[in-house]
Design a protein around this motif. Sequence first.
Motif, PDB file in Angstrom:
ATOM      1  N   THR A   1      13.484   2.955   6.353  1.00  0.00           N
ATOM      2  CA  THR A   1      13.271   3.454   7.719  1.00  0.00           C
ATOM      3  C   THR A   1      12.744   2.608   8.746  1.00  0.00           C
ATOM      4  O   THR A   1      12.522   1.534   8.388  1.00  0.00           O
ATOM      5  CB  THR A   1      12.105   4.821   7.086  1.00  0.00           C
ATOM      6  N   ALA A   2      12.734   3.146   9.790  1.00  0.00           N
ATOM      7  CA  ALA A   2      12.120   2.220  11.007  1.00  0.00           C
ATOM      8  C   ALA A   2      10.788   2.237  10.693  1.00  0.00           C
ATOM      9  O   ALA A   2       9.998   2.742  10.170  1.00  0.00           O
ATOM     10  CB  ALA A   2      12.710   3.101  12.013  1.00  0.00           C
ATOM     11  N   VAL A   3      10.551   1.094  11.040  1.00  0.00           N
ATOM     12  CA  VAL A   3       8.873   0.388  10.552  1.00  0.00           C
ATOM     13  C   VAL A   3       8.051   1.420  11.679  1.00  0.00           C
ATOM     14  O   VAL A   3       6.829   1.557  11.202  1.00  0.00           O
ATOM     15  CB  VAL A   3       8.632  -0.884  11.230  1.00  0.00           C
TER      16      VAL A   3
ATOM     17  N   LEU B   1       0.809  -0.987  -0.073  1.00  0.00           N
ATOM     18  CA  LEU B   1      -0.160  -0.038   0.025  1.00  0.00           C
ATOM     19  C   LEU B   1       0.837   1.288   0.018  1.00  0.00           C
ATOM     20  O   LEU B   1       1.873   1.255   0.191  1.00  0.00           O
ATOM     21  CB  LEU B   1      -0.971   0.286   1.095  1.00  0.00           C
ATOM     22  N   ARG B   2       0.215   2.506  -0.210  1.00  0.00           N
ATOM     23  CA  ARG B   2       0.905   3.517  -0.221  1.00  0.00           C
ATOM     24  C   ARG B   2       1.116   4.231   1.185  1.00  0.00           C
ATOM     25  O   ARG B   2       0.178   4.188   1.806  1.00  0.00           O
ATOM     26  CB  ARG B   2       0.113   4.744  -1.159  1.00  0.00           C
ATOM     27  N   VAL B   3       2.305   4.381   1.457  1.00  0.00           N
ATOM     28  CA  VAL B   3       2.815   4.784   2.885  1.00  0.00           C
ATOM     29  C   VAL B   3       3.702   5.901   2.720  1.00  0.00           C
ATOM     30  O   VAL B   3       4.284   6.424   1.736  1.00  0.00           O
ATOM     31  CB  VAL B   3       3.444   3.780   3.716  1.00  0.00           C
ATOM     32  N   ARG B   4       3.776   6.744   4.031  1.00  0.00           N
ATOM     33  CA  ARG B   4       4.490   7.893   4.219  1.00  0.00           C
ATOM     34  C   ARG B   4       5.645   7.701   5.257  1.00  0.00           C
ATOM     35  O   ARG B   4       5.184   7.179   6.290  1.00  0.00           O
ATOM     36  CB  ARG B   4       3.718   9.112   4.475  1.00  0.00           C
ATOM     37  N   ASP B   5       6.843   7.967   5.029  1.00  0.00           N
ATOM     38  CA  ASP B   5       7.837   7.932   6.059  1.00  0.00           C
ATOM     39  C   ASP B   5       7.846   9.439   6.731  1.00  0.00           C
ATOM     40  O   ASP B   5       8.181  10.173   6.350  1.00  0.00           O
ATOM     41  CB  ASP B   5       9.158   7.678   5.386  1.00  0.00           C
ATOM     42  N   VAL B   6       7.248   9.211   8.134  1.00  0.00           N
ATOM     43  CA  VAL B   6       7.046  10.321   8.698  1.00  0.00           C
ATOM     44  C   VAL B   6       8.600  11.189   9.134  1.00  0.00           C
ATOM     45  O   VAL B   6       8.507  12.498   9.339  1.00  0.00           O
ATOM     46  CB  VAL B   6       6.317  10.249   9.994  1.00  0.00           C
ATOM     47  N   ALA B   7       9.665  10.391   9.088  1.00  0.00           N
ATOM     48  CA  ALA B   7      10.806  11.015   9.543  1.00  0.00           C
ATOM     49  C   ALA B   7      11.430  11.866   8.130  1.00  0.00           C
ATOM     50  O   ALA B   7      11.839  13.043   8.712  1.00  0.00           O
ATOM     51  CB  ALA B   7      11.901   9.841   9.504  1.00  0.00           C
ATOM     52  N   SER B   8      11.069  11.565   7.135  1.00  0.00           N
ATOM     53  CA  SER B   8      11.479  12.142   5.783  1.00  0.00           C
ATOM     54  C   SER B   8      10.538  13.199   5.173  1.00  0.00           C
ATOM     55  O   SER B   8      10.721  13.887   4.370  1.00  0.00           O
ATOM     56  CB  SER B   8      12.365  11.483   4.902  1.00  0.00           C
ATOM     57  N   GLY B   9       9.109  12.581   5.422  1.00  0.00           N
ATOM     58  CA  GLY B   9       8.041  13.146   4.452  1.00  0.00           C
ATOM     59  C   GLY B   9       7.960  12.324   3.151  1.00  0.00           C
ATOM     60  O   GLY B   9       6.863  12.866   2.481  1.00  0.00           O
ATOM     61  N   ALA B  10       8.856  11.330   2.740  1.00  0.00           N
ATOM     62  CA  ALA B  10       8.819  10.829   1.443  1.00  0.00           C
ATOM     63  C   ALA B  10       7.857   9.890   1.241  1.00  0.00           C
ATOM     64  O   ALA B  10       7.281   9.127   2.558  1.00  0.00           O
ATOM     65  CB  ALA B  10      10.012   9.726   1.189  1.00  0.00           C
ATOM     66  N   GLU B  11       7.145   9.578   0.175  1.00  0.00           N
ATOM     67  CA  GLU B  11       6.060   8.599   0.071  1.00  0.00           C
ATOM     68  C   GLU B  11       6.436   7.592  -0.925  1.00  0.00           C
ATOM     69  O   GLU B  11       7.013   7.554  -1.808  1.00  0.00           O
ATOM     70  CB  GLU B  11       4.792   9.385  -0.222  1.00  0.00           C
ATOM     71  N   GLY B  12       5.831   6.454  -0.760  1.00  0.00           N
ATOM     72  CA  GLY B  12       5.950   5.199  -1.852  1.00  0.00           C
ATOM     73  C   GLY B  12       5.068   4.055  -1.216  1.00  0.00           C
ATOM     74  O   GLY B  12       4.212   4.306  -0.453  1.00  0.00           O
ATOM     75  N   GLU B  13       5.428   2.863  -1.883  1.00  0.00           N
ATOM     76  CA  GLU B  13       4.690   1.742  -1.655  1.00  0.00           C
ATOM     77  C   GLU B  13       5.548   1.159  -0.612  1.00  0.00           C
ATOM     78  O   GLU B  13       6.926   0.656  -1.058  1.00  0.00           O
ATOM     79  CB  GLU B  13       4.581   0.972  -3.162  1.00  0.00           C
ATOM     80  N   LEU B  14       4.838   0.314   0.352  1.00  0.00           N
ATOM     81  CA  LEU B  14       5.841  -0.442   1.220  1.00  0.00           C
ATOM     82  C   LEU B  14       6.065  -1.791   0.499  1.00  0.00           C
ATOM     83  O   LEU B  14       5.086  -2.566   0.480  1.00  0.00           O
ATOM     84  CB  LEU B  14       4.813  -0.524   2.623  1.00  0.00           C
ATOM     85  N   MET B  15       7.130  -2.276   0.315  1.00  0.00           N
ATOM     86  CA  MET B  15       7.510  -3.309  -0.047  1.00  0.00           C
ATOM     87  C   MET B  15       7.914  -4.530   0.659  1.00  0.00           C
ATOM     88  O   MET B  15       7.521  -5.576   0.215  1.00  0.00           O
ATOM     89  CB  MET B  15       8.746  -3.247  -1.212  1.00  0.00           C
ATOM     90  N   ALA B  16       8.488  -4.182   2.022  1.00  0.00           N
ATOM     91  CA  ALA B  16       8.826  -5.223   2.685  1.00  0.00           C
ATOM     92  C   ALA B  16       9.162  -4.570   4.073  1.00  0.00           C
ATOM     93  O   ALA B  16       9.386  -3.363   4.420  1.00  0.00           O
ATOM     94  CB  ALA B  16      10.058  -6.012   2.354  1.00  0.00           C
ATOM     95  N   VAL B  17       9.150  -5.504   5.194  1.00  0.00           N
ATOM     96  CA  VAL B  17       9.350  -5.077   6.424  1.00  0.00           C
ATOM     97  C   VAL B  17      10.225  -6.393   6.943  1.00  0.00           C
ATOM     98  O   VAL B  17       9.596  -7.666   6.871  1.00  0.00           O
ATOM     99  CB  VAL B  17       8.139  -5.030   7.497  1.00  0.00           C
TER     100      VAL B  17
END
Length: 69
Positions: free
Chosen positions: A61-63, A15-31
């Motif tokens: 980024t950190a999960v 799904l489309r997510v945002r990294d709150v640390a950097s503000g960057a967005e994209g698709e979460l590929m793996a944890v």
Amino acid sequence: MTERYAYVPHRLLRLRVRDVASGAEGELMAVINEDVSADPARRHWTTLAYIRGSSGREFTTAVDNVRPA
């Protein structure tokens, strides 16, 4: 764990997510739970989220920094 990494299920995978640390967005590929220790006698594990940005490049980024976009 004897492996250096292990995949972790996550409700936002693909799904489309945002990294709150950097503000960057994209698709979460793996944890992935990764062993980031330099010394095998003293293991240190961290859980990282791999996000693919609009450029096609992945970043980590950190999960705990991952939020729905």
